[in-house]
Design a protein around this motif. Structure first.
Motif, PDB file in Angstrom:
ATOM      1  N   ASN A  21       0.773  -1.192  -0.064  1.00  0.00           N
ATOM      2  CA  ASN A  21       0.026   0.073   0.173  1.00  0.00           C
ATOM      3  C   ASN A  21       0.846   1.090   0.077  1.00  0.00           C
ATOM      4  O   ASN A  21       0.690   2.218   1.050  1.00  0.00           O
ATOM      5  N   THR A  56      -1.155  -5.984  -7.167  1.00  0.00           N
ATOM      6  CA  THR A  56      -2.360  -6.673  -6.653  1.00  0.00           C
ATOM      7  C   THR A  56      -3.624  -5.827  -6.263  1.00  0.00           C
ATOM      8  O   THR A  56      -4.830  -6.163  -6.489  1.00  0.00           O
ATOM      9  N   GLN A  57      -3.227  -4.485  -6.079  1.00  0.00           N
ATOM     10  CA  GLN A  57      -4.357  -3.611  -6.021  1.00  0.00           C
ATOM     11  C   GLN A  57      -3.629  -2.076  -6.138  1.00  0.00           C
ATOM     12  O   GLN A  57      -2.344  -2.044  -6.273  1.00  0.00           O
TER      13      GLN A  57
END
Length: 367
Positions: A21, A56-57
């Motif tokens: 993140n 992945t994100q």
């Protein structure tokens, strides 16, 4: 030219998280360096921007376009690898021209671009040679030239100097900085070498275990690290960290103590007798050949003459488990076993919570 934006990007594998993140934006034309210990996720970030791996994100933008689903060949980025990746059967000129030929650029334009790049990188006399006839530094310049010739929106450099010897690495690092000033292409440079990070970057992104620890100018990160990891990673030699406690007046080091500056007391009033790490850079330690009252007594363990300066490794006389690294001028050369006195530049100390590692004195000191 283009900005690069990573928005809440993560890359997870079945058994591990490589990038966790992260968010940052590189403005158009700036040179940013991604730095951190081995395995922290630096190369994974670079590969995701290049399109060689996928998040992945989160979203990755190059200019105004989200490129998550854009193939690598269509992202208009140029990547330089640690191992050069030159075509051994091609000459230097053919290697420089290869990316342009793949894009079906006009022959005259290819010749013009190759000539310009060869001139700027001092490769004109090597154009007819093949990679095996070049030194490591020359091969690296060819790899850089191939990227520059494409005139991409973004340069991505993955530890491009790590295979060079020390002198050539210094020379090529200076050349990289000059080339960025000349071409002004948005650049993200990955390295574990903090010297490269400090000398090249407009902004540094410090990564550890896939997470961003701090983003800032080299001077700001060096002088105001936000936590113990950043403080110990950036700097050569690294920041000294001494385990201590604060008694409301001074920092205790067994039977020795260091006065607490008035500016730090409001921050530390809730940390009485709490374990702390006192951080001090080697250049902010003043050394005397004779210990006197008010100084910290140390015993010299190892001396490394560097020519102009000497690197001294020592331990506290009151606590041999705690070590210090300091720098003395060339004419002052103590010997192992010597007892010296040191004092700290108090307003340059940084205090960290020993439990969390966070800086408690992360102030607005000018840089």
């Amino acid at each position: 030219m283009a900005r690069v934006l990573l928005n809440n990007v993560a890359r997870r594998f079945s058994t591990a998280t490589a990038v966790d993140n992260i968010t940052f934006e590189i403005p158009d034309g700036e040179f940013w360096v991604l730095v951190g210990p081995s395995g922290c996720g630096k190369s994974t970030v670079l590969r995701m921007i290049a399109g060689l791996d996928f998040p992945t994100q989160g979203e990755i933008y190059i200019g105004p376009q989200c490129v998550n689903d854009v193939p690598a060949r269509n992202r208009d980025v140029a990547m330089v690898f640690q191992n050069y990746a030159l075509y051994p059967h091609m000459t230097v000129a053919e290697n420089l021209a290869f990316g342009l030929k793949m894009r079906q650029i006009d022959r005259a334009q290819i010749q013009q671009r190759v000539g310009t790049v060869a001139e700027s990188l001092d490769l004109k006399h090597l154009l007819n040679r093949k990679p095996k006839q070049l030194s490591g530094g020359q091969q690296q310049r060819v790899a850089l030239g191939r990227a520059i010739a494409r005139n991409p929106q973004v340069f991505l450099l993955d530890e491009p100097l790590s295979n060079l010897d020390a002198q050539l690495r210094d020379d090529t690092r200076a050349e990289l900085k000059r080339l960025h000033q000349l071409f002004g292409v948005t650049t993200l440079y990955v390295t574990h070498d903090q010297t490269e990070a400090m000398t090249l970057a407009d902004q540094i992104v410090v990564l550890s275990q896939g997470q961003i620890q701090q983003i800032g100018t080299p001077q700001a990160i060096y002088r105001r690290p936000c936590n113990r990891m950043v403080a110990s990673f950036l700097g050569s030699p690294p920041m000294n960290l001494l385990r201590t406690t604060y008694d409301g007046d001074a920092f205790q080091l067994k039977d020795q103590h260091i006065p607490c500056p008035a500016s730090l007391r409001p921050v530390l009033k809730s940390f009485l007798d709490h374990p702390l790490d006192l951080g001090i850079r080697p250049e902010h330690i003043q050394v005397s050949p004779n210990w006197s009252d008010g100084m910290i007594a140390i015993t010299v363990d190892l001396v490394e003459p560097l020519g102009r300066d000497n690197l001294i490794r020592a331990y506290l006389a009151s606590d041999t488990s705690q070590s210090l690294t300091l720098v003395t001028q060339g004419e002052f050369l103590p010997q192992p076993g010597d007892r010296l006195g040191v004092s700290f530049v108090l307003d340059q100390m940084i205090i960290f919570d020993a439990t969390t590692g966070a800086a408690l004195s992360h102030d607005d000191r000018s840089v």
